[in-house]
Design a protein around this motif. Structure first.
Motif, mmCIF file in Angstrom:
data_model
loop_
_atom_site.group_PDB
_atom_site.id
_atom_site.type_symbol
_atom_site.label_atom_id
_atom_site.label_comp_id
_atom_site.label_asym_id
_atom_site.label_seq_id
_atom_site.Cartn_x
_atom_site.Cartn_y
_atom_site.Cartn_z
ATOM 1 N N ALA A 2 -48.008 -67.312 23.317
ATOM 2 C CA ALA A 2 -48.306 -67.274 24.756
ATOM 3 C C ALA A 2 -48.072 -68.666 25.363
ATOM 4 C CB ALA A 2 -49.748 -66.825 24.982
ATOM 5 N N ALA A 3 -48.434 -69.691 24.623
ATOM 6 C CA ALA A 3 -48.220 -71.062 25.122
ATOM 7 C C ALA A 3 -46.730 -71.351 25.303
ATOM 8 C CB ALA A 3 -48.836 -72.076 24.157
ATOM 9 N N PHE A 4 -45.894 -70.767 24.447
ATOM 10 C CA PHE A 4 -44.435 -70.913 24.600
ATOM 11 C C PHE A 4 -43.917 -70.132 25.816
ATOM 12 C CE2 PHE A 4 -43.608 -71.382 19.696
ATOM 13 C CZ PHE A 4 -43.991 -72.713 19.747
ATOM 14 N N GLY A 5 -44.724 -69.192 26.310
ATOM 15 C CA GLY A 5 -44.280 -68.356 27.422
ATOM 16 C C GLY A 5 -43.479 -67.145 26.974
ATOM 17 N N VAL A 6 -43.693 -66.702 25.725
ATOM 18 C CA VAL A 6 -42.965 -65.536 25.202
ATOM 19 C C VAL A 6 -43.404 -64.264 25.924
ATOM 20 C CG1 VAL A 6 -42.822 -64.035 23.155
ATOM 21 C CG2 VAL A 6 -42.524 -66.512 22.917
ATOM 22 N N GLY A 7 -42.454 -63.410 26.275
ATOM 23 C CA GLY A 7 -42.796 -62.155 26.968
ATOM 24 C C GLY A 7 -41.626 -61.192 26.982
ATOM 25 N N PRO A 8 -41.699 -60.138 27.796
ATOM 26 C CA PRO A 8 -40.619 -59.151 27.876
ATOM 27 C C PRO A 8 -39.266 -59.805 28.138
ATOM 28 C CG PRO A 8 -42.541 -58.369 29.070
ATOM 29 C CD PRO A 8 -42.848 -59.777 28.662
ATOM 30 N N GLY A 9 -38.244 -59.277 27.450
ATOM 31 C CA GLY A 9 -36.903 -59.847 27.578
ATOM 32 C C GLY A 9 -36.606 -60.903 26.520
ATOM 33 N N ASP A 10 -37.637 -61.290 25.777
ATOM 34 C CA ASP A 10 -37.461 -62.299 24.715
ATOM 35 C C ASP A 10 -37.512 -61.642 23.342
ATOM 36 O OD1 ASP A 10 -37.642 -64.349 26.628
ATOM 37 O OD2 ASP A 10 -39.830 -64.480 26.380
ATOM 38 N N GLU A 11 -36.811 -62.264 22.394
ATOM 39 C CA GLU A 11 -37.025 -61.890 21.001
ATOM 40 C C GLU A 11 -37.537 -63.115 20.246
ATOM 41 O OE1 GLU A 11 -33.222 -60.604 19.455
ATOM 42 O OE2 GLU A 11 -32.494 -62.660 19.268
ATOM 43 N N ALA A 45 -48.495 -60.261 17.043
ATOM 44 C CA ALA A 45 -48.561 -61.274 18.098
ATOM 45 C C ALA A 45 -47.368 -61.134 19.047
ATOM 46 C CB ALA A 45 -48.594 -62.671 17.484
ATOM 47 N N ILE A 46 -46.198 -60.867 18.471
ATOM 48 C CA ILE A 46 -44.973 -60.763 19.282
ATOM 49 C C ILE A 46 -45.041 -59.522 20.169
ATOM 50 C CG2 ILE A 46 -42.463 -60.489 19.163
ATOM 51 C CD1 ILE A 46 -42.701 -61.892 16.321
ATOM 52 N N VAL A 47 -45.393 -58.390 19.537
ATOM 53 C CA VAL A 47 -45.382 -57.113 20.273
ATOM 54 C C VAL A 47 -46.476 -57.107 21.347
ATOM 55 C CG1 VAL A 47 -45.636 -54.603 20.040
ATOM 56 C CG2 VAL A 47 -44.340 -55.896 18.323
ATOM 57 N N ARG A 48 -47.640 -57.680 21.031
ATOM 58 C CA ARG A 48 -48.729 -57.702 22.018
ATOM 59 C C ARG A 48 -48.357 -58.504 23.268
ATOM 60 N NH1 ARG A 48 -53.341 -60.259 18.952
ATOM 61 N NH2 ARG A 48 -54.459 -60.169 20.913
ATOM 62 N N LEU A 49 -47.386 -59.408 23.134
ATOM 63 C CA LEU A 49 -46.941 -60.176 24.300
ATOM 64 C C LEU A 49 -45.792 -59.483 25.034
ATOM 65 C CD1 LEU A 49 -47.263 -63.705 22.747
ATOM 66 C CD2 LEU A 49 -48.322 -63.008 24.891
ATOM 67 N N GLY A 50 -45.382 -58.319 24.564
ATOM 68 C CA GLY A 50 -44.308 -57.585 25.242
ATOM 69 C C GLY A 50 -42.926 -58.017 24.796
ATOM 70 N N ALA A 51 -42.851 -58.826 23.737
ATOM 71 C CA ALA A 51 -41.546 -59.295 23.256
ATOM 72 C C ALA A 51 -41.113 -58.469 22.038
ATOM 73 C CB ALA A 51 -41.628 -60.776 22.910
ATOM 74 N N ILE A 52 -39.951 -58.808 21.500
ATOM 75 C CA ILE A 52 -39.338 -58.015 20.420
ATOM 76 C C ILE A 52 -39.216 -58.851 19.146
ATOM 77 C CG2 ILE A 52 -37.152 -56.908 19.733
ATOM 78 C CD1 ILE A 52 -38.733 -55.273 21.797
ATOM 79 N N PRO A 53 -39.694 -58.317 18.012
ATOM 80 C CA PRO A 53 -39.489 -59.025 16.742
ATOM 81 C C PRO A 53 -38.047 -58.817 16.258
ATOM 82 C CG PRO A 53 -41.196 -57.297 16.559
ATOM 83 C CD PRO A 53 -40.470 -57.069 17.845
ATOM 84 N N ARG A 54 -37.385 -59.909 15.893
ATOM 85 C CA ARG A 54 -36.044 -59.825 15.309
ATOM 86 C C ARG A 54 -36.188 -60.275 13.861
ATOM 87 N NH1 ARG A 54 -31.253 -57.883 14.315
ATOM 88 N NH2 ARG A 54 -29.421 -59.077 14.971
ATOM 89 N N MET A 55 -35.925 -59.355 12.926
ATOM 90 C CA MET A 55 -36.238 -59.639 11.527
ATOM 91 C C MET A 55 -35.095 -60.421 10.852
ATOM 92 S SD MET A 55 -39.109 -58.179 11.865
ATOM 93 C CE MET A 55 -39.721 -58.883 10.354
ATOM 94 N N ILE A 56 -35.489 -61.452 10.102
ATOM 95 C CA ILE A 56 -34.543 -62.304 9.375
ATOM 96 C C ILE A 56 -34.818 -62.141 7.880
ATOM 97 C CG2 ILE A 56 -33.708 -64.690 9.106
ATOM 98 C CD1 ILE A 56 -33.518 -63.686 11.980
ATOM 99 N N ASP A 57 -33.767 -62.171 7.099
ATOM 100 C CA ASP A 57 -33.927 -61.982 5.647
ATOM 101 C C ASP A 57 -34.524 -63.246 5.008
ATOM 102 O OD1 ASP A 57 -33.897 -60.531 3.350
ATOM 103 O OD2 ASP A 57 -31.732 -60.146 3.348
ATOM 104 N N ILE A 58 -34.991 -63.075 3.777
ATOM 105 C CA ILE A 58 -35.538 -64.211 3.036
ATOM 106 C C ILE A 58 -34.514 -64.657 1.985
ATOM 107 C CG2 ILE A 58 -37.934 -63.514 3.395
ATOM 108 C CD1 ILE A 58 -37.936 -62.385 0.505
#
Ligand SMILES: Cc1ncc(COP(=O)(O)O)c(C=O)c1O
Length: 443
Positions: free
Chosen positions: A99-108, A122-135
């Motif tokens: 939230a401090a970063f200003g993450v929200g809808p339209g962001d991943e 945390a990501i979804v509750r802010l209306g943003a989208i998780p983009r999964m990265i491999d390990i």
């Protein structure tokens, strides 16, 4: 051959307990809760101070003991950070930081597939989208896969230092800086770990920690946020409380604060009781992590030459907090058989404990086991945030098992040993004997 060596060899050569032989040990291992094993007089003393003062609220009250303030000061000093902010949990710390970063809808937000469900939440509750990265073989984010997945929608990277040790954060920071992305380091599972002499959580723009009972130090619940940037700190403060700053009397400032710090808050404050417990534990963190690191590496070094058994790549063994040892096998069947045989040899705790388990049993640590994510669930009938027009860019993103090959592979053929913080020499010797015995029969 010395008598001692002959005795060890006969324990290794015996029939496996899972096939009816005698187990290496019958006593359960000590509890796997690192900080809780070290609870004592200091925790009692600090909590009692709060209770006797009748002042469990951190911002004011009849006789404030300033436990949260002291904890924050000590935490910031120890880590070399400018700011520290105690919060109610690691989960809320993640939410507040994004939230401090200003993450929200339209962001991943880019994050690795081996993490904990709080990160996705945390990501979804802010209306943003998780983009999964491999390990990769560090069991944390692969910088290579990250590079391939950054898009115009990427706002931040959530890098998670999993299972006690630092991940490969340095190249990730370079990539982030080149692409103008903020970095949140989740060190919930690796509090006190370092990479090349520098505490993790201090590489990114914000670092977070958890004091939940499984963590290296614990207050049962609780979390910590650290950063060096005043703007981010003030945003975190407002977001963790009620959306406003407080004055020096601890009262909410509704008018005179700057507008950019007037937002909406999560009510995720830390209580003085939590502050008291976490402060007592912080004084012991080096002792706790040193005990786990020494035990883990004593065990690991004696197993490193066994063919067919390999280990998670640890970038900086001297900075490892030591709470987990991850082993890797050639196939998922071998991994399963090995783990079951190890438990039967007595490498386990009391009934219901999680000392020894295969990664297949590690549930919500793997993104593809998170059905809310896989099925794009919402807390609102609108289907928010997945259905928002701003998030249409993510419609082809996948969250199922076949979407990150290294996560699929390592989840299927690796296993964890939780390293208790109070192992005796006899315990560590038993663990080594049990691994060697099982290796002889199963690999
Ligand atoms: C990687 C990671 N992040 C965040 C959290 C959340 O912490 P908490 O349980 O304090 O909410 C955890 C806790 O298990 C975790 O393992």
């Amino acid at each position: 051959m010395s008598d001692g060596k002959a005795a060890v060899d006969s324990r290794i050569d015996g029939k496996l307990a899972i096939e009816g032989g005698s187990p290496v040990r019958t006593q359960p291992l000590p509890p796997e809760f690192p900080g809780a094993n070290y609870y004592g007089e200091k925790e009692e003393e600090y909590v009692l101070r709060v209770v006797k003062a009748r002042n469990p609220f951190r911002f004011y009250g009849p006789d404030l003991q300033n436990m949260c303030d002291k904890l924050e000061d000590e935490f910031a000093k120890q880590r070399g950070s400018k700011y520290a902010l105690g919060v109610s949990s690691g989960t809320e710390a993640l939410y507040v930081a994004l939230a401090a970063f200003g993450v929200g809808p339209g962001d991943e937000v880019l994050l690795q597939g081996y993490q904990w469900t709080s990160c996705i939440n945390a990501i979804v509750r802010l209306g943003a989208i998780p983009r999964m990265i491999d390990i990769d073989d560090t069991f944390t984010m692969s910088p290579e896969d990250l590079k391939n997945k950054i898009s115009s929608r990427s706002k931040a990277i959530l890098f998670v230092h999993m299972s006690g040790a630092a991940g490969n954060i340095e190249p990730v920071m370079d990539i982030a800086r080149k692409n103008g992305l903020k970095v949140l380091e989740d060190s919930a599972q690796s509090n006190g770990a370092k990479l090349n002499g520098k505490y993790i959580g201090t590489y990114g723009d914000i670092g977070i920690f958890s004091f939940q009972i499984n963590k290296n130090i614990t207050a049962g619940e609780g979390g910590m946020i650290i950063c060096d940037d005043e703007y981010l700190y003030k945003r975190c403060f407002a977001a963790h409380d009620l959306g406003y700053a407080r004055n020096d009397k601890g009262q909410l400032m509704q008018t005179s604060d700057e507008e950019r710090y007037q937002i909406f808050g999560a009510g995720a404050r830390m209580s003085e009781v939590t502050g008291a417990l976490a402060l007592a534990q912080l004084e012991k963190i080096d002792k706790i992590t040193t005990a786990m690191r020494n035990a883990k590496w004593k065990i690991r070094k004696q197993l490193e030459d066994i063919p067919g058994l390999s280990f998670r790549r640890i970038l900086d063994p001297s900075g490892d907090s030591g709470c987990f040892m991850i082993t890797i096998y050639k196939t998922s069947e071998i991994c399963k058989n090995f783990t079951e045989a190890l438990k039967a040899e007595g490498i386990r705790g009391k009934e219901g404990s999680l000392h020894t388990l295969s990664m297949e049993e590690w549930g919500l640590h793997w993104f593809f086991n998170n059905l809310s994510l896989v099925n794009r669930r919402s807390i609102s009938p609108s289907g928010w945030p997945w259905t928002l027009a701003e998030n249409a860019f993510s419609k082809d993103y996948r969250y199922d098992r076949k979407s990150l090959p290294n996560c699929d592979d390592l989840a299927s053929r690796s296993a964890l040993l939780m390293v208790p913080s109070s192992l005796t020499d006899e315990d560590t010797n038993d663990i080594v004997v049990a691994y060697k015995k099982v290796a002889k029969h199963v690999l």
